[in-house]
Design an enzyme around this catalytic site. Structure first.
Site, short mmCIF file in Angstrom:
data_model
loop_
_atom_site.label_atom_id
_atom_site.label_comp_id
_atom_site.label_asym_id
_atom_site.label_seq_id
_atom_site.Cartn_x
_atom_site.Cartn_y
_atom_site.Cartn_z
N CYS A 125 26.15 34.32 166.61
CA CYS A 125 27.41 33.62 166.47
C CYS A 125 28.45 34.14 167.46
CB CYS A 125 27.91 33.69 165.02
SG CYS A 125 29.12 32.38 164.64
N ASP A 194 31.92 37.80 157.70
CA ASP A 194 32.92 36.95 157.04
C ASP A 194 33.38 37.61 155.75
OD1 ASP A 194 31.18 34.98 158.79
OD2 ASP A 194 33.12 34.04 158.42
P1 RI2 Z 1 35.26 37.66 163.79
C1 RI2 Z 1 32.40 33.46 162.13
O1 RI2 Z 1 32.41 32.40 161.27
C2 RI2 Z 1 31.01 34.06 162.28
O2 RI2 Z 1 30.26 34.05 161.09
C3 RI2 Z 1 31.38 35.45 162.73
O3 RI2 Z 1 30.32 36.37 162.62
C4 RI2 Z 1 32.51 35.75 161.77
O4 RI2 Z 1 33.25 34.53 161.70
C5 RI2 Z 1 33.39 36.90 162.13
O5 RI2 Z 1 34.14 36.62 163.28
P2 RI2 Z 1 32.75 30.87 161.74
O6 RI2 Z 1 34.25 30.72 161.57
O7 RI2 Z 1 36.29 37.79 162.72
O8 RI2 Z 1 32.28 30.62 163.13
O9 RI2 Z 1 34.57 38.99 164.06
O10 RI2 Z 1 32.03 30.03 160.73
O11 RI2 Z 1 35.80 37.02 165.03
#
Ligand code: RI2
Length: 306
Positions: A125, A194
Site C-alpha cells: 500500500c 490503520d
Molecule cells: P499512513 C492506508 O489506508 C493503508 O492501509 C496504509 O497502510 C495506512 O493507511 C496507513 O497509512 P487507505 O486510506 O498513516 O489507503 O502510514 O485505505 O500514511
C-alpha cells in the site's frame, strides 16, 4: 474545507491514508469552529457533535480518525462560551496535526536503525510511516532496494513506487500475488497501520496478512510502523475492529460480469500479533505484547476512553 466536504473526500478516498484522514478530520473541525457564527454554547456543542459523527462515519476502520477527532474535541464540553470552545478546538487540532506529523518523522528515525546497508525491503500500500523509514535509511546513505506491492484494488503501490523512485531509491513494483515468490529476496518488511489492537494485532490494507504469512514462512522480519494514535482504545474493552467493505465497482466495471456473480470487497485485514516482530512508534520500538501496557500506562486514561 467544510466538514461535509472533508467527510465526502475521505469517503471517496480523495483524502486517504490513516494519518492523513486523521489530520484532515482535525483540520475540518478547527475550520468549522473558526467560522462558526452562532453564539449559544449548547447549540455549538450539538453542532460539533454532528460534525464529529459525519467525520467518523466517513470511514470505519482506521482508529486514527476517531482518535484525531476525539483529541480535537477534548475538554470542549467544559467550556463556558463559543469563543473559548472554538479556541480550544483550534489549539487541540493544531497540537494533533503537529504531533502526528512529527511522529511520522520520529518513526522514520527509529525504524531506519533496523535497516542495514544492502537490505532489500518490501512494503504494501502507501504508508507515510513506512515510507518515512525507507526514506530516512536512504538519506543515511544506506543502499536499499524496495519491493512495493501493487495493492489492488486502488493500486496505492503505484504511489509508493513513484514516491520512492523520486527519492532515488531502487524500487520494483510487483503484483500482490507475487509476494510469496519475491519474499525469498527480501530482508525486512515495513508496513503501515490503520489500527493496532490492545493485544498487538494489526489492521491494515487487505493483503497485509498474506505479506506477514509469507514473511513468517521465509523468516523475514516484519515491522509495523504505527503512530500511537493508531492504537485503538475500544479494543481494550473487547470491541472488534470494523473492516470496511467498499463498492463492487472498485473491483469490476459494470457489465463485466453476469449479474449473478457477487463481489466482496473488504479493504482491510487483520494480522495476528504472532506474525509481527515489532511495532515502531514515536515512543520507541515495542513488541506487540507491549501495546496493552503502553496504552494503559504510558498513554494514560485519555487513551482508554471508548
Ligand atoms: P499512513 C492506508 O489506508 C493503508 O492501509 C496504509 O497502510 C495506512 O493507511 C496507513 O497509512 P487507505 O486510506 O498513516 O489507503 O502510514 O485505505 O500514511
Amino acid at each position: 474545507m467544510s466538514v461535509d466536504d472533508t467527510a465526502a473526500d475521505i469517503k471517496s478516498m480523495k483524502i486517504r491514508g490513516a494519518g492523513k484522514i486523521a489530520r484532515a478530520g482535525a483540520k475540518a473541525l478547527s475550520d468549522f469552529a473558526d467560522s462558526y457564527e452562532g453564539t449559544g454554547i449548547q447549540t455549538f456543542l450539538a453542532d460539533l457533535e454532528k460534525a464529529k459523527r459525519a467525520l467518523l462515519e466517513s470511514r470505519p476502520t482506521a482508529v486514527s480518525l476517531w482518535n484525531g477527532v476525539c483529541f480535537t474535541l477534548r475538554g470542549v464540553a467544559g467550556t463556558k462560551d463559543v469563543g473559548e470552545a472554538a479556541a480550544l478546538v483550534a489549539s487541540n487540532a493544531e497540537k494533533f496535526i503537529v504531533s502526528s506529523e512529527n511522529a511520522v518523522k520520529v518513526i522514520g528515525e527509529i525504524g531506519a536503525k533496523r535497516v542495514q546497508d544492502g537490505d532489500t525491503l518490501l512494503t504494501i500500500c502507501n504508508s507515510s510511516a513506512a515510507i518515512s523509514v525507507m526514506k530516512t535509511a536512504h538519506r543515511q546513505n544506506k543502499n536499499i532496494k524496495v519491493y512495493a506491492t501493487e495493492t489492488r484494488p486502488w493500486r496505492q503501490g503505484i504511489l509508493t513506487a513513484r514516491e520512492l523512485d523520486a527519492e532515488g531509491i531502487d524500487t520494483t513494483l510487483v503484483v500482490d500475488s507475487a509476494v510469496r515468490s519475491v519474499m525469498k529476496k527480501v530482508d525486512k518488511v515495513f508496513v503501515g497501520a490503520d489500527t493496532v489492537t490492545s493485544h498487538g494485532s494489526l489492521i491494515n490494507k487487505v493483503g497485509t496478512s498474506h505479506v506477514a504469512l509469507a514473511a513468517h514462512e521465509a523468516r523475514v522480519q516484519f515491522y509495523v510502523c504505527a503512530e500511537t494514535y493508531k492504537f485503538s482504545p475500544m479494543t481494550l474493552f473487547g470491541d472488534m475492529v470494523t473492516i470496511e467493505e467498499r463498492p463492487s465497482s472498485e473491483i469490476s466495471a459494470p457489465g463485466e460480469l453476469p449479474e449473478t456473480v457477487k463481489i466482496y470487497n473488504p479493504v482491510f485485514d487483520s494480522t495476528p500479533a504472532a506474525y509481527i516482530d515489532a511495532i515502531i512508534t514515536e515512543l520507541g520500538m515495542m513488541s506487540p505484547g507491549a501495546v496493552f501496557g503502553v496504552m494503559t500506562h504510558q498513554l494514560g486514561y485519555s487513551a482508554m476512553q471508548p
